[in-house]
Design an enzyme around this catalytic site. Structure first.
Site, PDB file in Angstrom:
ATOM      1  N   LYS A 192       0.835  -1.204   0.000  1.00 34.42           N
ATOM      2  CA  LYS A 192       0.000   0.000   0.000  1.00 34.42           C
ATOM      3  C   LYS A 192       0.865   1.247   0.000  1.00 34.42           C
ATOM      4  O   LYS A 192       1.826   1.333   0.754  1.00 34.42           O
ATOM      5  CB  LYS A 192      -0.901  -0.013   1.248  1.00 34.42           C
ATOM      6  CG  LYS A 192      -1.706   1.250   1.456  1.00 34.42           C
ATOM      7  CD  LYS A 192      -2.555   1.178   2.737  1.00 34.42           C
ATOM      8  CE  LYS A 192      -1.970   2.018   3.854  1.00 34.42           C
ATOM      9  NZ  LYS A 192      -2.807   2.069   5.061  1.00 34.42           N
ATOM     10  N   ARG A 194       0.693   5.491   0.468  1.00 40.21           N
ATOM     11  CA  ARG A 194      -0.161   6.621   0.861  1.00 40.21           C
ATOM     12  C   ARG A 194       0.229   7.855   0.076  1.00 40.21           C
ATOM     13  O   ARG A 194       1.367   8.291   0.131  1.00 40.21           O
ATOM     14  CB  ARG A 194       0.015   6.917   2.356  1.00 40.21           C
ATOM     15  CG  ARG A 194      -1.077   6.334   3.197  1.00 40.21           C
ATOM     16  CD  ARG A 194      -1.146   6.941   4.590  1.00 40.21           C
ATOM     17  NE  ARG A 194      -1.930   6.062   5.461  1.00 40.21           N
ATOM     18  CZ  ARG A 194      -3.252   6.014   5.468  1.00 40.21           C
ATOM     19  NH1 ARG A 194      -3.955   6.798   4.682  1.00 40.21           N
ATOM     20  NH2 ARG A 194      -3.886   5.187   6.267  1.00 40.21           N
TER      21      ARG A 194
HETATM   22  C1  R5P Z   1      -2.676   1.742   9.233  1.00 37.91           C
HETATM   23  O1  R5P Z   1      -1.566   1.805   9.689  1.00 37.91           O
HETATM   24  C2  R5P Z   1      -3.834   1.174  10.000  1.00 37.91           C
HETATM   25  O2  R5P Z   1      -3.561  -0.118  10.467  1.00 37.91           O
HETATM   26  C3  R5P Z   1      -5.071   1.152   9.153  1.00 37.91           C
HETATM   27  O3  R5P Z   1      -4.837   0.337   8.036  1.00 37.91           O
HETATM   28  C4  R5P Z   1      -5.418   2.516   8.679  1.00 37.91           C
HETATM   29  O4  R5P Z   1      -5.261   3.467   9.678  1.00 37.91           O
HETATM   30  C5  R5P Z   1      -6.844   2.504   8.183  1.00 37.91           C
HETATM   31  O5  R5P Z   1      -7.163   3.783   7.765  1.00 37.91           O
HETATM   32  P1  R5P Z   1      -8.188   4.029   6.599  1.00 37.91           P
HETATM   33  O6  R5P Z   1      -9.409   3.184   6.848  1.00 37.91           O
HETATM   34  O7  R5P Z   1      -8.456   5.509   6.689  1.00 37.91           O
HETATM   35  O8  R5P Z   1      -7.516   3.681   5.312  1.00 37.91           O
END
Ligand code: R5P
Length: 309
Positions: A192, A194
């Site tokens: 993933k 960001r």
């Molecule tokens: C990331 O480090 C967390 O474990 C979650 O994957 C993340 O915070 C989820 O955030 P969202 O639903 O906004 O993508």
């Protein structure tokens, strides 16, 4: 359990009530309200002198209100001479800022830990911290539970065929690996990226999912973008079905409807954070018994480690 008193603020009363029902204890009498200008007013309505006090309050949305309620409650209790005060925080908010990943940013997970201890917490009971090392931000005992046993025993009833456990990003690998080991499935990792705080893109998969039923495992779902992106890639790579499971349904803004309209077959969450009127695809499991049993063992000073399995 007569010397064990359980109280709650306004963050998740249904969970506190379920914990008390499991322990066959009444919810402690306390008034947590607001002055006209929004300041928090707390009045403990029973004697707590010499008692073992547990305050249940996840720091979910409205985050700042719920943290402040917890701090004010802690202050009220520490001035009322209990034997010990345990803050039971099923969801520990502000945890994602747990290190300086850029210059000139705070470490809020540590700040909140400092505030809790300064306000009077003598022990913490929490669940699936965003990063387990946040335990070390406290110099008081921390019991850190996992919701996985509750989620896995539900998944066993779903008789998944050819299951694979999926970590939707590198940060979730440890949690997903433990999950995969328990259900005896392969582990798949999503690469993933960001682009901004709320924008993610999943590009590659490490592992095979063709013909499999995939279970995405994460500690929390906020915007839902991480899980939705992972689902898109998993289906693209041939997964027959994708389920998501997370301990803390933060579900910011329209995340619930976005998830319901995604390719996910089911979204399994727990009640560390309260929600009403969730779409049909959501399954809510309760962690009340797990937390209740931990409270009992902390009070009776017996081991809580068997709850981790
Ligand atoms: C990331 O480090 C967390 O474990 C979650 O994957 C993340 O915070 C989820 O955030 P969202 O639903 O906004 O993508």
């Amino acid at each position: 359990m007569n010397n064990c008193l359980i109280f709650t603020g306004n963050a998740n009363k249904p969970l506190a009530e379920k914990i008390c029902k499991f322990l066959e204890r009444p919810l402690g009498r306390i008034e947590v309200s607001r002055f006209n200008d929004g300041e928090i007013s707390v009045k403990i309505e029973e004697n707590v002198r010499g008692k073992d006090v547990f305050i249940i309050q996840p720091t979910c949305s409205p985050v700042n209100e719920n943290i402040m309620e917890l701090l004010v409650m802690l202050d009220a209790f520490r001035r009322a001479s209990p034997r010990r005060i345990t803050a039971v925080i099923p969801y520990y908010g502000y945890a994602r800022q747990d290190r300086k990943d850029r210059p000139r940013v705070p470490i809020t997970a540590k700040l909140v830990a400092n505030l809790l201890v300064a306000a009077g917490a003598q022990r913490i009971l929490t669940m699936d911290l965003h990063a387990p090392q946040i335990q070390g931000f406290f110099d008081i005992p921390v019991d850190h539970l996992f919701a996985a046993p509750v989620i896995i025993s539900y998944l066993r009833t779903r008789s998944l065929k050819n299951p694979v456990t999926v970590a939707p990003d590198v940060g979730s690998v440890k949690m997903a690996r433990a999950f995969a080991k328990t259900i005896n499935s392969p582990l798949v990792i999503v690469d993933k990226r960001r682009d901004g705080p709320d924008s993610v893109e999943a590009t590659h998969l490490i592992g095979e999912v063709d013909g499999c039923e995939a279970i995405i495992v994460d500690d929390l779902i906020s915007t839902g973008n991480t899980v939705i992106e992972a689902t898109r890639v998993l289906l693209e790579k041939g997964a027959k079905k994708v389920l998501a499971s997370c301990t803390h349904p933060v579900l910011a803004e329209n995340a619930a409807s976005k998830l319901a309209n995604s390719g996910l077959s089911e979204i399994i969450i727990t009640d560390t954070i309260p929600h009403s009127h969730l779409p049909e695809k959501f399954t809510v499991l309760s962690v009340a018994e797990l937390l209740g049993e931990a409270i009992r063992r902390i009070h009776e000073e017996t081991s809580v480690s068997s709850l981790f399995i």
